[in-house]
Structure formats: structure tokens, C-alpha cells
Write an enzyme that holds these catalytic residues in place. Structure first.
Site, mmCIF file in Angstrom:
data_model
loop_
_atom_site.group_PDB
_atom_site.id
_atom_site.type_symbol
_atom_site.label_atom_id
_atom_site.label_comp_id
_atom_site.label_asym_id
_atom_site.label_seq_id
_atom_site.Cartn_x
_atom_site.Cartn_y
_atom_site.Cartn_z
ATOM 1 N N ARG A 227 0.820 -1.220 0.000
ATOM 2 C CA ARG A 227 0.000 0.000 0.000
ATOM 3 C C ARG A 227 0.851 1.265 0.000
ATOM 4 O O ARG A 227 1.865 1.343 0.689
ATOM 5 C CB ARG A 227 -0.906 -0.010 1.236
ATOM 6 C CG ARG A 227 -1.887 1.148 1.299
ATOM 7 C CD ARG A 227 -2.901 0.949 2.406
ATOM 8 N NE ARG A 227 -3.791 -0.180 2.119
ATOM 9 C CZ ARG A 227 -4.747 -0.601 2.946
ATOM 10 N NH1 ARG A 227 -4.920 -0.011 4.128
ATOM 11 N NH2 ARG A 227 -5.505 -1.620 2.617
ATOM 12 N N HIS A 228 0.410 2.287 -0.749
ATOM 13 C CA HIS A 228 1.069 3.592 -0.719
ATOM 14 C C HIS A 228 0.569 4.357 0.504
ATOM 15 O O HIS A 228 -0.606 4.301 0.826
ATOM 16 C CB HIS A 228 0.729 4.373 -1.997
ATOM 17 C CG HIS A 228 1.566 5.610 -2.175
ATOM 18 N ND1 HIS A 228 1.339 6.776 -1.480
ATOM 19 C CD2 HIS A 228 2.648 5.847 -2.946
ATOM 20 C CE1 HIS A 228 2.245 7.678 -1.831
ATOM 21 N NE2 HIS A 228 3.048 7.139 -2.722
ATOM 22 N N PRO A 229 1.458 5.088 1.188
ATOM 23 C CA PRO A 229 1.038 5.758 2.422
ATOM 24 C C PRO A 229 0.063 6.916 2.238
ATOM 25 O O PRO A 229 -0.674 7.239 3.161
ATOM 26 C CB PRO A 229 2.360 6.254 3.030
ATOM 27 C CG PRO A 229 3.344 6.266 1.900
ATOM 28 C CD PRO A 229 2.904 5.195 0.951
ATOM 29 N N SER A 230 0.014 7.544 1.056
ATOM 30 C CA SER A 230 -0.907 8.691 0.969
ATOM 31 C C SER A 230 -1.672 8.810 -0.349
ATOM 32 O O SER A 230 -2.273 9.839 -0.603
ATOM 33 C CB SER A 230 -0.166 10.005 1.263
ATOM 34 O OG SER A 230 0.990 10.137 0.485
ATOM 35 N N PHE A 234 -3.930 2.493 -4.374
ATOM 36 C CA PHE A 234 -2.588 2.464 -4.934
ATOM 37 C C PHE A 234 -1.916 1.265 -4.291
ATOM 38 O O PHE A 234 -1.116 1.405 -3.360
ATOM 39 C CB PHE A 234 -1.875 3.769 -4.540
ATOM 40 C CG PHE A 234 -0.709 4.170 -5.442
ATOM 41 C CD1 PHE A 234 -0.898 5.090 -6.462
ATOM 42 C CD2 PHE A 234 0.564 3.654 -5.240
ATOM 43 C CE1 PHE A 234 0.173 5.500 -7.266
ATOM 44 C CE2 PHE A 234 1.631 4.055 -6.052
ATOM 45 C CZ PHE A 234 1.440 4.979 -7.058
#
Lengths: 381, 381
Positions: A227-230, A234
Site C-alpha cells: 500500500r502507498h502511504p498517501s 494504490f
């Protein structure tokens, strides 16, 4: 090789990965590389696997097209040979532990007055200055100390290294940027320069979101799997046969994604209708998306989503990655020749420049000390 | 900023990460950056977290020191302004989907005759050529399709992304290498060039061991947690309080390690006395080493091993990584100013060059269109 750095001579004192990666790029850009190796043993990486018939494919992939001469820089006769090459070199690259070349009389300060146009680049674990400068480091040590491993992996998993030596490779890249900038600078000022790149510094320089989060918000980011943090969505999602990566962080792309999955109402849902909301509620959203994605194979989803220009893709293994027609079309797999093994495939150069042809082959793989006679003849005058 | 690229003007059409990372490096090397943003919305990343008081720390960390002007390249009046800046620019950098700037009349071929000295760099997901050129891509898509995710993670774990956007960052670095090489080339030839960098190509170019293994041996490498595929020992080991990374692949270092752990007989053991044997028997060796390592804390082991110059280190989280005195001593955390938030910390420049001072501050954070008047006044003549 033809290229922007043609007619430039690189005196290459590098070993293993960070330095050889840099001089490989300089070679791809057209420079001539004379690799000076320790007599008898040569570059350590000649002993690193994988091997083809006793020859290291690892060494070969990094040192194609370089000339090799074995010199002992503690020996006076060898120093004389070295001095003659040095006098004609434009660039010296080395990745010894700081202080090593000084001991042999070839530190930057020892030679810069005599060779004021020389560009001298040193890549090291921790740099030429600071309390840790004396310590040795390899890739994994800086992946660990630079913070990258603390944000890579599954939540609560065992420590996870990036599966390529990104500590070496990024430092090799920054060093190459520095050398090219210094070449431009030399055209303007007539002067060479000393470039000091630390692998640890480079790890700090590539932390992007993670370091912004800490420095701005005092949050300590953790590993998040895929997972992308922001940005959301994504990440990788389960499909019928494997996984699909979907990167649809903005409203327009998210709406298209919901339409393809036949859940248009989700893109209007007040829990999910901005990137920040989706980031907050990603666990719930993931369930909704995977409920739909699980009914078809990755390949089917990829073609449906590509039609809508939704950024997405499969997770390729190395074979699939190399066999992708796009990679072929971009000439990213090239050939080099080894006198025993024959032709040998390796990764190409991703810097495509309109002024120079992107060759399909690279120069031959050097045996240790293979070019001694040729080099002696040329530089002894 | 003073630096090798001072007096150069960069016309910056980049958004999000790959392009802005490149122009940030050009700025750190001394170039002046004029960032052209879409009116009203600006760079997409102005809306990406983490935020400080509604301002994106993500945007700020990548765009410090750049000037901003909002221009609509479909509008004739705005095009006139753009043309005037373009006429004086040395470098144009963009990371739109291939074809976008052509649509607006600003593709390389449209403008290269009028601006023969212009260096024009395009970074994109898949490149300007090949069957996938039309497709959009973000970092994770190329991490997946480039094969990096297939070698990152624990054995059999869920898909694992590298915890930083290495797809963007490496492409930003290769683009920056290309631009600097093209600047040198322009000094020699008087001509600009077009540079075409694809994020996917760059992933292929950084696979090192993994791609060598596949291309040489037809083996498909898998994720190995923290273990290196061909150097041993080279991974993270459990200690009393956490983990320690040890990278002691050659015989001399392995012998030192066994001595520190008080198991000198292990370095002579015919199961472990070469790197290849250790790689083969690493599961057994790991048990032996962890039996010893588990009795002391990481900090104690690190000091004992550092005394013997064994490459080793802790796994730092981002806070610990940033607070490392070495990182401070190397000026890797610098400051920039934002008119509302005030001073703001961010990562520094890892390319340390003797000819230029490594500044402790960077230029201010631009609001969208903040420098319009200044730029109009300057370029309208």
C-alpha cells in the site's frame, strides 16, 4: 561506444557494485574505461554468483566494455604505470574505504595540484567526513541504517530488504550525476572537482513520503505491504488467478475504476470520494474492490482497465518482466561477448538520447589484466 | 543556489514525483527552475498528504526553491508567455503522458528547429516508443511490471512494494544523468538533444543480481526476506532486543565475525569456508549465528563488530535514521521556508562537490502562480 562522453578517459578503481555501476553508466554514455584491479584477485565480484562456467555473471553484467589492467598501488613500478594513465585521465572513480587511496599517495589532495582538471569521484558507505567515515558498509547496512527497511515489508513481518541492492545503485546514480555536472562545470571553469557521495546519504535522499511524514508530522511510518502511504487506491489486489496493481488515486481515475468494476455508486460514496477519505478508509474499500476483482483473472482486468487508461498492471516475475514486448521494443536487453562463454545478455541503458544511437551490443567482458600490453604500449610514450 | 549548473534556466513542466525529483536535483546543482503549473489546480501533488495546515509536505519537499507560474498551454495568450520563457530556457523537463505536449504544439520535433540548443527531457511510465507508450503508469505499476516486486518481500508473503517510490526516483535520477551529459555534449557540439526516459526501463536497469541470474542461468529469483541472493552472510539476524544486519561475505570478514561471536571453528568448517558454501548452507549457518547473537542487544553487538570493522548495523526507523549524527554531520537534513508554516525540514543533496558549498538551506516553497508578475516583467522584454 558513441555518446556524449566520447573521447573522455575514466581511470576506474572501483570494485563490487556502487563504483562499477557508475563507470558502467559512463561507458554507456561513451567514455573509455580503464579498470585497475588488484593483481591476482581482481575485483571481489569476480567471485560472486551466479556463475556461468566459473565466470561471474554478476561481474560480467557490470563490467562489459571496460579494459582491465592489474596494478599494485603499493609497488613503485606499478605506480609509474598508474601515474602515466592518471596524467591523461579526465575522471577517476573509486569506492575504497575513505583513506585507502591517501595511504597510497593518491588521495584527492595529493594529486589535485598536479592534475587540476581531474574530476575525482569517491563513493563510500558513509562518506569522507563525519563520525562514521572510517566504517565499512555494504548495501544492506545502509538499507537498514537509512530507514528504507523500516518502511519496506508486510506489517509486523520479519525485516525485509529491497530485492535489489538499491543502496549501491542509488549511490552509483548520484555519483554519475555529480560526475556529469562536474564535466559541464569544467568546460566553464577549466577546473576539476572532488565528488564525495555516501551510500547512507543517498538512502536519506530517496525516502520521499516517509521522510516528509516524519519531518513534517513527527509520525514514524511503518511497512505497509504493497500500500502507498498517501495515495488510494494504490496497491496490489487479489484476482482470480493472482494479483493486480491498481494506481487510481485521483477522482477521475477512481470513478473510471468503479465503472469498470460495475460499482459506480462507490465513487460517489462520501466515505470514498476524495483521496484523503479513501486513504483513511482503505481497509473497507479494499474489501469492496476485491469482492469484484476476484471473479476474473489479472490479464482480463488489465485489458479492461487499460482500455479506460486506468494505471494498472500485473506483478511480473523476472522472466515475464524481461519478455515484455515493451522492454524488447525499448532495447533494454542488450548483448555483450565473452571469449569463453560467447554472447551474453544483460540490461541496457535507460537513457535514450536523440543525438546518439542506442546500440544493441556492449563491449566485451574483460579478463583480469587482459589489456595490460595494449595499455602499456599506449601510455608508455 | 551556487553550483555547477548556475546560470542555466530550466523550464519545468513536471508534476507529482519523477519530474519534480529531477528538477529538484537540477536546482540543488545550481540551476534556476521555473515551474509551469496548470491554472487553479497546479501540480497534483499539492493535494497529496502528509499535510501541514492544508499545505502538502510532500509537494513542499520536492519543489522548494522553484518559481511557479500558472499557464494554460491551450490558451493563446498563455502560449505567448510560455514561448518567451522557452526562448531563453536551456532545459525543458516534462513528465506528461507521451503525446500530450505534441497536442499543444510543444513536442520535441515541433520546437527543436527553432530551439536547436534546447535540451528536452521527457520522463514517462513506458517511454515515447513501443507498444505500451500510450498507457499511463505510476510508481507501483512499474515496480510490479519491472520485476522488482517479485524479488522483494518475505518468501510466500503478500505482494510487497519497496517502501519508497523507487520507480519514480530511479527514473528521476537517470533523467538527471542524461540532462547533465547532454549539457556537456552541448558544450562540444553546440546542439541540444531529446532525452526519453521510461520508468519501466529504469526498473530493468536496476535489477542487478536478479536479472543476471535469470539471463545467465534461466533461474527465476524469488523474494528472500532480508537475505542477499549470492553473498553470505548478508542479512538481518535476531538479537536480544531487535535485529542486526551483518554483511560479511568475504573470508576475512567472516573469520572476524566468528571470532567476535567466539565460534572461531565455524570459519574453518568445510560447510562454511567459502562464500558459495555459505550461500548454499545459509539456513544452518543462520541458526548457529543467531544462537550467539540472541544473548546481547543490537547496540552492544554493533559496537563490538565495528571495532573489528565488520560491516554491520541496526535497522533504524525514520526518526532514528534522521537523528543519526552521521546524517547531521553530512548536512543531509536541510531547511526551507514557507510563508505560512515557517521553516520546514527536508532531505539534503547527497552529491557533495569540493568546488561548491553544500548549503544548509534551500529556496522558499512556491505558492501556485506566486512568481507570475516577476516572471512576466523579466521575460516580456
Amino acid at each position: 561506444m558513441d555518446g556524449p562522453l566520447k573521447n573522455l578517459l575514466v581511470l576506474d578503481l572501483t570494485r563490487v557494485l556502487v563504483g562499477p555501476y557508475c563507470t558502467m553508466m559512463l561507458s554507456d554514455l561513451g567514455a573509455r574505461i580503464i579498470k585497475v584491479e588488484a593483481p591476482e584477485v581482481g575485483d571481489d565480484s569476480r567471485k560472486f554468483g551466479p556463475f556461468i562456467e566459473d565466470y561471474s555473471a554478476y561481474f560480467m553484467s557490470l563490467n562489459r566494455g571496460k579494459e582491465s589492467i592489474a596494478l599494485n598501488l603499493k609497488n613503485e613500478d606499478d605506480k609509474k604505470i598508474f601515474d602515466k594513465i592518471l596524467a591523461k585521465a579526465d575522471i577517476l572513480v573509486e569506492n575504497f574505504k575513505p583513506g585507502t587511496l591517501e595511504k597510497w599517495g593518491y588521495g584527492w589532495k595529493d594529486i589535485c595540484t598536479k592534475h587540476p582538471r581531474l574530476i575525482y569521484a569517491s563513493a563510500s558507505g558513509f562518506g569522507q567526513t563525519g563520525p562514521l567515515k572510517e566504517l565499512p558498509a555494504y548495501d544492506m547496512v545502509v538499507q537498514g541504517m537509512g530507514g528504507l527497511m523500516s518502511v519496506t515489508g508486510q506489517p509486523n513481518s520479519e525485516p525485509t530488504r529491497v530485492g535489489t541492492s538499491i543502496g549501491d545503485i542509488t549511490a552509483g546514480l548520484f555519483t554519475t550525476v555529480g560526475i556529469n555536472a562536474a564535466l559541464y562545470d569544467r568546460e566553464k571553469t577549466g577546473k576539476g572537482t572532488f565528488i564525495d557521495v555516501s551510500m547512507l546519504d543517498c538512502q536519506i535522499a530517496i525516502l520521499e513520503n516517509a521522510i516528509a511524514r516524519y519531518l513534517a508530522k513527527n509520525e514514524i511510518p511503518k511497512p505497509m505491504g504493497s500500500r502507498h502511504p498517501s495515495i488510494a487506491p494504490f496497491e496490489a489486489f487479489k484476482t482470480k488467478d493472482s494479483h493486480i496493481i491498481i494506481a487510481a488515486g485521483n477522482e477521475k481515475l477512481f470513478e473510471k475504476l468503479c465503472n469498470v468494476l460495475n460499482i459506480p455508486e462507490i465513487s460517489k460514496d462520501p466515505k470514498f470520494n476524495t483521496n484523503s477519505l479513501r486513504s483513511e478508509n482503505m481497509d473497507d474499500l479494499k474489501k469492496i474492490l476485491e469482492d469484484k476483482l476476484i471473479v476474473k483473472n489479472t490479464g482480463e482486468w488489465v485489458s479492461e482497465m487499460e482500455k479506460e487508461k486506468i494505471p494498472c498492471g500485473p506483478i511480473f516475475n523476472i522472466k515475464e518482466a524481461v519478455e515484455n514486448p515493451q522492454v524488447e521494443a525499448r532495447n533494454m536487453i542488450v548483448k555483450a561477448h565473452h571469449k569463453v562463454i560467447g554472447d551474453f545478455k544483460l540490461a541496457g541503458n535507460p537513457i535514450k538520447m536523440s543525438n546518439y544511437k542506442d546500440q544493441k551490443t556492449r563491449g566485451d567482458i574483460p579478463d583480469l589484466d587482459e589489456h595490460r600490453e595494449k595499455i602499456l604500449k599506449e601510455f608508455n610514450n
